[in-house]
Design a protein around this motif. Structure first.
Motif, PDB file in Angstrom:
ATOM      1  N   SER A  60       7.709  -7.023  -0.069  1.00  0.00           N
ATOM      2  CA  SER A  60       8.239  -5.846   0.105  1.00  0.00           C
ATOM      3  C   SER A  60       9.182  -5.178  -0.715  1.00  0.00           C
ATOM      4  O   SER A  60       9.131  -3.844  -1.090  1.00  0.00           O
ATOM      5  N   ASN A  63       5.769  -4.944  -4.139  1.00  0.00           N
ATOM      6  CA  ASN A  63       4.731  -4.618  -3.908  1.00  0.00           C
ATOM      7  C   ASN A  63       3.371  -5.221  -4.416  1.00  0.00           C
ATOM      8  O   ASN A  63       2.101  -4.643  -4.842  1.00  0.00           O
ATOM      9  N   THR A 133       0.311  -2.664  -4.707  1.00  0.00           N
ATOM     10  CA  THR A 133       0.322  -1.484  -3.635  1.00  0.00           C
ATOM     11  C   THR A 133       1.420  -0.515  -4.187  1.00  0.00           C
ATOM     12  O   THR A 133       2.298  -0.602  -4.800  1.00  0.00           O
ATOM     13  N   ALA A 135       2.469   1.750  -1.957  1.00  0.00           N
ATOM     14  CA  ALA A 135       2.527   2.328  -0.246  1.00  0.00           C
ATOM     15  C   ALA A 135       4.208   2.214  -0.285  1.00  0.00           C
ATOM     16  O   ALA A 135       5.002   1.709  -0.928  1.00  0.00           O
ATOM     17  N   GLY A 138       8.151   2.105   4.597  1.00  0.00           N
ATOM     18  CA  GLY A 138       7.651   2.113   5.913  1.00  0.00           C
ATOM     19  C   GLY A 138       6.173   1.630   6.174  1.00  0.00           C
ATOM     20  O   GLY A 138       5.947   0.747   7.067  1.00  0.00           O
ATOM     21  N   GLU A 139       5.436   1.953   5.024  1.00  0.00           N
ATOM     22  CA  GLU A 139       3.917   1.389   5.392  1.00  0.00           C
ATOM     23  C   GLU A 139       3.716  -0.018   5.039  1.00  0.00           C
ATOM     24  O   GLU A 139       2.981  -0.707   5.491  1.00  0.00           O
ATOM     25  N   PHE A 142       4.865  -1.775   8.096  1.00  0.00           N
ATOM     26  CA  PHE A 142       3.711  -2.040   8.830  1.00  0.00           C
ATOM     27  C   PHE A 142       2.704  -2.974   8.579  1.00  0.00           C
ATOM     28  O   PHE A 142       2.208  -3.634   9.305  1.00  0.00           O
ATOM     29  N   GLN A 143       2.593  -3.002   7.287  1.00  0.00           N
ATOM     30  CA  GLN A 143       1.352  -4.263   6.661  1.00  0.00           C
ATOM     31  C   GLN A 143       1.954  -5.500   6.906  1.00  0.00           C
ATOM     32  O   GLN A 143       1.106  -6.323   7.500  1.00  0.00           O
TER      33      GLN A 143
END
Length: 303
Positions: A60, A63, A133, A135, A138-139, A142-143
């Motif tokens: 997180s 990335n 990533t 992203a 928040g995304e 989700f992952q």
């Protein structure tokens, strides 16, 4: 980094010495200490679960999908050990809980030891592809949530199949003590995956995590070699030593992650203290300057 490399080499050398000492007596039957199974698996579950949590946290922040793959592997390893312990013959029931049969526990073990090196292989391949990533936070959350849900679902599905359909599983144990030739095939597959993971880590070892994963995979190789070549019965010396290697290997990356986090925290704390000391020094200097200027201003005001 040099100190870490020497420490890692020393640990691997200690593993090798323990392995060499064990081999001549590997087939020696030992007392059936059944309580060892829940004790060992509980410690293993805790270690791998904490490790996966730390790796998800690093994903997180950094990335990097490679860290996500490794975190999934550790989470799967932590969860698959639960039905392995519950279905182990003689621990909670003569043939294990959950309606397990003779083949259930050993197939949990094989699945667990296939996915562990496989996750390391995926980690290195994704890392070499430099797949980052972009992203939003928040995304990424989700992952992580989706990954956890998929792992839980996979473990539940395997638990159902290995217990409710245990009669359809290929035979690894012919009875409670004798192994079929298929056991050597499974051990060979696991050994090959571990060897591939070790080669990928060795060819391009570009981080502290890679270094300690190398040590971990070395422990896996020694465990599967003992269980594949010298295991003739449960609760033999090879069986106990294999589980000890597994337990130690589950602690290596966890200790490394905690050590690096502690080192980073100490570095930040020292930086903060230096900055605070520098601010205090500037305040003292400014107070001294104001004190030296005040008499001059007073004399001018008198004149």
């Amino acid at each position: 980094m040099l100190f870490r490399s020497r420490l890692a080499f020393a640990i691997v050398a200690a593993f090798g010495a323990a392995f060499v000492i064990t081999v001549p007596f590997a087939t020696t039957p030992l007392p059936q200490f059944v309580a060892w199974v829940p004790a060992f698996t509980t410690a293993f579950i805790i270690n791998d679960f904490i490790t996966s949590t730390l790796l998800f946290s690093q994903f997180s922040i950094a990335n990097q999908r490679a860290l996500l793959a490794l975190a999934i592997g550790y989470l799967f390893s932590a969860l698959i050990v639960i039905p392995y312990a519950l279905t182990f013959p003689g621990v909670f029931a003569p043939t294990g809980l959950l309606g397990a049969g003779l083949q259930s526990a050993v197939w949990f073990y094989i699945t667990w030891h296939i996915t562990s090196p496989l996750s390391v292989i995926i980690y290195k391949l994704v890392k070499q592809a430099k797949n980052k990533t972009s992203a939003p936070q928040g995304e990424m959350g989700f992952q992580i949530g989706l990954s956890v849900a998929l792992v839980i679902g996979a473990v539940c599905a395997l638990t159902w199949f290995f217990t409710a359909r245990h009669g359809q599983l290929p035979e690894i144990y012919l009875d409670k003590s004798r192994l079929s030739p298929l056991a050597n095939v499974a051990a060979g597959l696991i050994f090959s995956l571990c060897a591939i993971a070790l080669a990928l880590l060795w060819i391009r070892r570009d981080s502290v995590l890679d270094l300690w994963l190398t040590v971990t995979v070395c422990a896996w190789l020694m465990e599967i070699t003992l269980n594949g070549l010298f295991l003739t019965d449960r609760f033999s010396l090879a069986w106990y030593m294999g589980r000890i290697f597994a337990l130690i290997s589950s602690s290596i990356v966890l200790i490394m992650l905690l050590s690096e986090a502690t080192t980073l925290y100490a570095h930040l704390a020292r930086s903060f203290m230096r900055q605070r000391a520098a601010r205090q020094a500037r305040h003292v200097a400014m107070d001294a300057m104001a004190a030296s200027i005040a008499p001059v201003l007073d004399r001018k005001s008198v004149v």
